[in-house]
Design a protein around this motif. Structure first.
Motif, PDB file in Angstrom:
ATOM      1  N   VAL A   1      45.097  37.068  -0.898  1.00 27.64           N
ATOM      2  CA  VAL A   1      45.264  36.628   0.495  1.00 27.64           C
ATOM      3  C   VAL A   1      44.361  37.421   1.424  1.00 27.64           C
ATOM      4  CG1 VAL A   1      46.877  36.477   2.437  1.00 27.64           C
ATOM      5  CG2 VAL A   1      47.615  35.813   0.141  1.00 27.64           C
ATOM      6  N   ARG A   2      44.352  38.764   1.244  1.00 32.79           N
ATOM      7  CA  ARG A   2      43.538  39.625   2.124  1.00 32.79           C
ATOM      8  C   ARG A   2      42.053  39.341   1.959  1.00 32.79           C
ATOM      9  NH1 ARG A   2      41.879  40.999   5.981  1.00 32.79           N
ATOM     10  NH2 ARG A   2      41.262  43.058   6.669  1.00 32.79           N
ATOM     11  N   ASP A   3      41.599  39.155   0.739  1.00 30.25           N
ATOM     12  CA  ASP A   3      40.185  38.860   0.501  1.00 30.25           C
ATOM     13  C   ASP A   3      39.786  37.534   1.139  1.00 30.25           C
ATOM     14  OD1 ASP A   3      39.913  41.196  -0.897  1.00 30.25           O
ATOM     15  OD2 ASP A   3      39.963  40.275  -2.892  1.00 30.25           O
ATOM     16  N   PHE A   4      40.697  36.564   1.081  1.00 28.90           N
ATOM     17  CA  PHE A   4      40.399  35.246   1.662  1.00 28.90           C
ATOM     18  C   PHE A   4      40.349  35.307   3.186  1.00 28.90           C
ATOM     19  CE2 PHE A   4      42.197  31.305   3.508  1.00 28.90           C
ATOM     20  CZ  PHE A   4      41.141  30.443   3.230  1.00 28.90           C
ATOM     21  N   THR A   5      41.383  35.878   3.798  1.00 25.79           N
ATOM     22  CA  THR A   5      41.434  35.901   5.266  1.00 25.79           C
ATOM     23  C   THR A   5      40.359  36.810   5.867  1.00 25.79           C
ATOM     24  OG1 THR A   5      43.084  37.679   5.280  1.00 25.79           O
ATOM     25  CG2 THR A   5      43.895  35.409   5.280  1.00 25.79           C
ATOM     26  N   ALA A   6      39.954  37.849   5.113  1.00 23.41           N
ATOM     27  CA  ALA A   6      38.947  38.788   5.623  1.00 23.41           C
ATOM     28  C   ALA A   6      37.530  38.206   5.595  1.00 23.41           C
ATOM     29  CB  ALA A   6      38.976  40.080   4.813  1.00 23.41           C
ATOM     30  N   THR A   7      37.397  37.000   5.073  1.00 26.94           N
ATOM     31  CA  THR A   7      36.086  36.351   5.044  1.00 26.94           C
ATOM     32  C   THR A   7      35.522  36.183   6.451  1.00 26.94           C
ATOM     33  OG1 THR A   7      36.800  35.104   3.096  1.00 26.94           O
ATOM     34  CG2 THR A   7      34.799  34.354   4.192  1.00 26.94           C
ATOM     35  N   PHE A   8      36.411  35.892   7.412  1.00 19.42           N
ATOM     36  CA  PHE A   8      36.023  35.727   8.810  1.00 19.42           C
ATOM     37  C   PHE A   8      36.980  36.512   9.705  1.00 19.42           C
ATOM     38  CE2 PHE A   8      34.945  31.657   6.693  1.00 19.42           C
ATOM     39  CZ  PHE A   8      33.571  31.666   6.861  1.00 19.42           C
ATOM     40  N   THR A   9      36.572  36.740  10.942  1.00 18.41           N
ATOM     41  CA  THR A   9      37.455  37.358  11.927  1.00 18.41           C
ATOM     42  C   THR A   9      38.463  36.302  12.398  1.00 18.41           C
ATOM     43  OG1 THR A   9      36.049  36.752  13.807  1.00 18.41           O
ATOM     44  CG2 THR A   9      35.586  38.858  12.704  1.00 18.41           C
ATOM     45  N   TYR A  10      39.518  36.763  13.077  1.00 19.76           N
ATOM     46  CA  TYR A  10      40.524  35.804  13.549  1.00 19.76           C
ATOM     47  C   TYR A  10      39.941  34.847  14.578  1.00 19.76           C
ATOM     48  CZ  TYR A  10      41.143  39.127  17.441  1.00 19.76           C
ATOM     49  OH  TYR A  10      40.929  39.974  18.509  1.00 19.76           O
ATOM     50  N   ASP A  11      38.940  35.290  15.361  1.00 22.36           N
ATOM     51  CA  ASP A  11      38.272  34.394  16.308  1.00 22.36           C
ATOM     52  C   ASP A  11      37.523  33.287  15.573  1.00 22.36           C
ATOM     53  OD1 ASP A  11      39.101  35.553  18.665  1.00 22.36           O
ATOM     54  OD2 ASP A  11      37.462  36.992  18.717  1.00 22.36           O
ATOM     55  N   SER A  12      36.846  33.670  14.493  1.00 16.49           N
ATOM     56  CA  SER A  12      36.097  32.682  13.712  1.00 16.49           C
ATOM     57  C   SER A  12      37.040  31.669  13.067  1.00 16.49           C
ATOM     58  CB  SER A  12      35.273  33.381  12.633  1.00 16.49           C
ATOM     59  OG  SER A  12      34.308  34.237  13.208  1.00 16.49           O
ATOM     60  N   TRP A  13      38.165  32.162  12.545  1.00 14.81           N
ATOM     61  CA  TRP A  13      39.142  31.247  11.961  1.00 14.81           C
ATOM     62  C   TRP A  13      39.680  30.280  13.014  1.00 14.81           C
ATOM     63  CZ3 TRP A  13      39.328  30.124   7.194  1.00 14.81           C
ATOM     64  CH2 TRP A  13      39.147  31.066   6.184  1.00 14.81           C
ATOM     65  N   ALA A  14      39.865  30.758  14.232  1.00 16.78           N
ATOM     66  CA  ALA A  14      40.341  29.886  15.307  1.00 16.78           C
ATOM     67  C   ALA A  14      39.332  28.776  15.607  1.00 16.78           C
ATOM     68  CB  ALA A  14      40.603  30.708  16.567  1.00 16.78           C
ATOM     69  N   TRP A  15      38.048  29.130  15.647  1.00 17.70           N
ATOM     70  CA  TRP A  15      37.006  28.135  15.885  1.00 17.70           C
ATOM     71  C   TRP A  15      36.906  27.144  14.730  1.00 17.70           C
ATOM     72  CZ3 TRP A  15      35.188  26.703  20.246  1.00 17.70           C
ATOM     73  CH2 TRP A  15      35.065  27.609  21.310  1.00 17.70           C
ATOM     74  N   ILE A  16      37.133  27.629  13.520  1.00 15.37           N
ATOM     75  CA  ILE A  16      37.148  26.730  12.358  1.00 15.37           C
ATOM     76  C   ILE A  16      38.284  25.716  12.498  1.00 15.37           C
ATOM     77  CG2 ILE A  16      37.611  26.618   9.871  1.00 15.37           C
ATOM     78  CD1 ILE A  16      36.116  29.308   9.625  1.00 15.37           C
ATOM     79  N   SER A  17      39.434  26.171  12.971  1.00 17.41           N
ATOM     80  CA  SER A  17      40.572  25.278  13.178  1.00 17.41           C
ATOM     81  C   SER A  17      40.245  24.200  14.208  1.00 17.41           C
ATOM     82  CB  SER A  17      41.797  26.074  13.642  1.00 17.41           C
ATOM     83  OG  SER A  17      42.153  27.044  12.695  1.00 17.41           O
ATOM     84  N   VAL A  18      39.592  24.615  15.291  1.00 12.61           N
ATOM     85  CA  VAL A  18      39.208  23.668  16.340  1.00 12.61           C
ATOM     86  C   VAL A  18      38.206  22.644  15.799  1.00 12.61           C
ATOM     87  CG1 VAL A  18      38.020  23.429  18.555  1.00 12.61           C
ATOM     88  CG2 VAL A  18      39.657  25.292  18.214  1.00 12.61           C
TER      89      VAL A  18
END
Length: 247
Positions: A114-131
């Motif tokens: 889980v940590r390796d997967f989520t650490a691929t991007f910052t939380y801001d980047s993940w938010a933009w991916i969601s958008v």
């Protein structure tokens, strides 16, 4: 008139920040590392920061063999640009100046995955991916709604399900990374030597003697003491003045 004044103030501040950064770069290239540090820190005092600024500042301290501020500023740079190869590489060189050799206990099992997967991007980047995925979902919905054939409707329908799954994953990753970022409190030992105590008092037994440049994680604060954890999961108490938190 007020708007013009504000614009002038902002543009002037930006000009001086750029000037300080450029001056720092020029002095660094000439080998005047202490002067470069003064120039870079003048930019920080104007409330301007960037990964490049902290990276260059850390390089100056490294050249002067000042391990604690070098490690500290590399860590600051990584906050703004996680997983940057140049920063990580130079940080490894800075760690070689340290006296302490603290092992890193690796995560294992599902937590590591889980940590390796989520650490691929910052939380801001993940938010933009969601958008972005949400926008793609809307396009697939339009394709499904206006499609004239059964086959294309099935394709768009299945595509919408897949995108919803990806949206949920990216939202989860963003929340996980956000919580991890807020809970984790990295710090660097700045004192030449610092005792890690079993209790938050000077008379307590010494668990370990640490030296400048060692990275620790703050768990809690009690008066003038901080409970810290090392990368090998050793825990103890240290005087607050001995360390400097990265964020």
């Amino acid at each position: 008139m007020k708007n013009i004044v504000y614009i002038l103030l902002l543009s002037t501040q930006f000009f001086f920040a750029q000037t300080g950064f450029d001056q720092g770069n020029s002095r660094y290239q000439k080998g005047n590392y202490q002067e470069a540090i003064t120039a870079y820190e003048s930019v920080l005092k104007s409330n301007k920061q960037s990964a490049e600024l902290y990276f260059n500042l850390a390089n100056c301290y490294y050249k002067l063999n000042k391990v604690a501020p070098a490690v500290y500023n590399y860590e600051k740079a990584l906050l703004l640009k996680p997983n940057d190869a140049s920063i990580l590489n130079n940080l490894k060189f800075a760690h070689k100046l340290q006296i302490d050799e603290i092992k890193v206990v690796p995560k294992v099992g599902f937590a590591k995955i889980v940590r390796d997967f989520t650490a691929t991007f910052t939380y801001d980047s993940w938010a933009w991916i969601s958008v972005s995925l949400s926008s793609l979902f809307f396009l697939f919905f339009l394709g499904y709604y206006f499609s004239g054939t059964t086959f294309s409707k099935r394709v768009f329908f299945l595509g919408m399900f897949l995108i919803v799954f990806l949206i949920l994953m990216s939202v989860f990753a963003a929340i996980f990374e956000k919580n991890h970022f807020e809970m984790e409190r990295p710090a660097v030992v700045f004192a030449e030597t610092a005792s890690l105590k079993s209790e938050p008092k000077s008379s307590a037994a010494e668990v370990l003697l640490l030296h400048e440049g060692t990275k620790v994680f703050v768990l809690e604060t009690l008066n003038n003491w901080k409970k810290i954890q090392l990368t090998d999961e050793t825990e103890g108490w240290m005087e607050s003045r001995s360390i400097k938190e990265v964020k």
